[in-house]
Design an enzyme around this catalytic site. Structure first.
Site, short mmCIF file in Angstrom:
data_model
loop_
_atom_site.label_atom_id
_atom_site.label_comp_id
_atom_site.label_asym_id
_atom_site.label_seq_id
_atom_site.Cartn_x
_atom_site.Cartn_y
_atom_site.Cartn_z
CG ASP A 120 -2.03 -1.06 1.08
OD1 ASP A 120 -2.59 -1.20 -0.01
OD2 ASP A 120 -2.28 -1.75 2.08
CG ASP A 179 -6.54 -4.70 -3.82
OD1 ASP A 179 -6.71 -5.85 -4.27
OD2 ASP A 179 -7.26 -4.21 -2.94
#
Length: 405
Positions: A120, A179
């Site tokens: 992330d 993602d």
């Protein structure tokens, strides 16, 4: 509020009324995207006034509440709020908003210089420092982004050929989630802007592994691919946030659409473009009429399942990106029109929050299987909604200016 030169030059559209002896008149007209942007700016400033610190970040709003619930800098969503502020500054030129964006962005610096916990880093740093650098050219931001790219690259496993997305999930020796495609842009950018050229190779390899293993024959994507970390062999595809391993989790599909479009833009690999198109066509074919997907296309509770406005916002950005990359004029027009349809749906009273709370959008779904953030405002929905609105506003005004030249 001070308006930027861009807004002043683009929001005035000259309509010339010509007739026998008639004078030319200039009428001020705003595009629909500008109208929604203006409304969004008001909401964002209201939310900003309600926040007391710059080292905690909005994440979601619980039903019945008005204000954002906050998270710390290590949360994967920390970069979206400063990113929203940078988008607001880009549209308005408001110096106070810029100052706020700088303060919230500064709090994220630590991510670039501490051990990587997961993939992330791209969401956290590129959405904040990336937008800040794009708009200001601040060289300090560039240095932080280059450091963040190096930190993200430490999660790369050369045997598998991809980044270890979630090291904390011990049940999978090496996992790669869809993602993660969105975070490759940081690596591509760094390789072009003074970073190690190997960052490009890592991004390219990761996209290839994702394409070859997480994209299923039915043109939907697995949320997570599990690999043997010693041999690199693909073990199986599973889900964490979708309904089932073989179902079509809405936001995961849109991460793939947008992520592979960016991978093509940065690499020129036509198989990445073809993958983005394939995922897009499958997504469009299965959409409900209003253009906003249910959280998972295969939830048996449909039509009583919750929607996911965040997926629609990501899809709008992905399709506007894709429209700039495809060569076929019909596909360009199709993807732009579909993106506009999604933005129009999200801009309706069915999805705008209005006076309900300080968010822009209602009806997003975060982690349905764990019962978290279901049918709530979520910060990344607002981030990609702002991005989509700005992309559309620039496109609409460039078309209008071309018509009146």
């Amino acid at each position: 509020m001070k308006l930027s030169k861009h807004l002043l030059s683009c929001s005035l559209i000259s309509i010339l009324l010509l007739g026998c002896g008639a004078e030319k008149k200039e009428i001020t007209v705003k595009t629909n995207s500008e109208i929604v942007l203006d409304q969004s700016v008001i909401k964002i400033n209201e939310a900003l006034k309600a926040l007391k610190t710059t080292d905690s970040f909005p994440r979601h709003i619980v039903k019945g509440e008005k204000d954002w619930r906050l998270v710390g800098v290590r949360d994967w969503c920390s970069g979206f709020w400063p990113g929203i502020l940078w988008y607001t500054y880009e549209y308005t030129g408001d110096a106070e908003v810029k100052t706020a964006a700088e303060k919230y962005t500064a709090s994220i610096k630590t991510i670039a210089y501490t051990e990587a916990e997961d993939h992330d880093i791209g969401f956290q740093v590129y959405c904040s420092f990336g937008n800040g650098y794009r708009l200001t050219g601040n060289e300090a931001y560039k240095d932080i982004m280059l450091a963040a790219a190096d930190t993200l690259a430490t999660l790369y496993n050369p045997i598998v050929g991809s980044i270890h997305s979630w090291p904390s999930k011990q049940e999978y020796p090496h996992n790669t989630i869809v993602d993660n495609m969105m975070n490759l842009e940081l690596l591509f950018w760094a390789a072009k802007n003074g970073g190690n050229k190997k960052l490009y190779d890592i991004a390219l390899s990761h996209a290839e592994v994702t394409m070859n293993n997480l994209v299923r024959p039915d043109s939907a994507v697995y949320h997570l691919g599990s690999f043997d970390n010693k041999t690199g062999q693909f073990i199986r595809g599973v889900t964490h946030q979708g309904y089932a391993d073989e179902s079509m989790w809405a936001r995961g599909q849109t991460w793939g659409i947008y992520g592979f479009a960016v991978a093509y833009r940065e690499s020129g690999r036509t198989d990445f473009l073809e993958t983005s198109i394939k995922l897009t066509e499958h997504y469009l074919k299965r959409l409900p009429k209003d253009g906003v997907p249910y959280w998972d296309f295969d939830d048996p509770a449909i039509p009583n399942a919750p929607k996911d406005a965040s997926a629609a916002a990501v899809a709008a950005c992905g399709l506007l990106e894709l429209a700039e990359l495809v060569k076929d004029n019909k596909l360009q027009d199709k993807y732009r029109q579909e993106a506009k349809r999604f933005i129009t749906a999200l801009s309706s009273k069915n999805y705008l929050s209005g006076d309900a709370n300080n968010a822009l959008l209602l009806h997003s779904t975060g982690h349905h299987p764990k019962g978290r953030e279901i049918d709530e405002p979520i910060i990344y929905a607002d981030y990609y909604f702002m991005e989509a609105l700005l992309r559309l506003e620039k496109l609409e005004n460039s078309n209008h200016l071309a018509l009146i030249k």
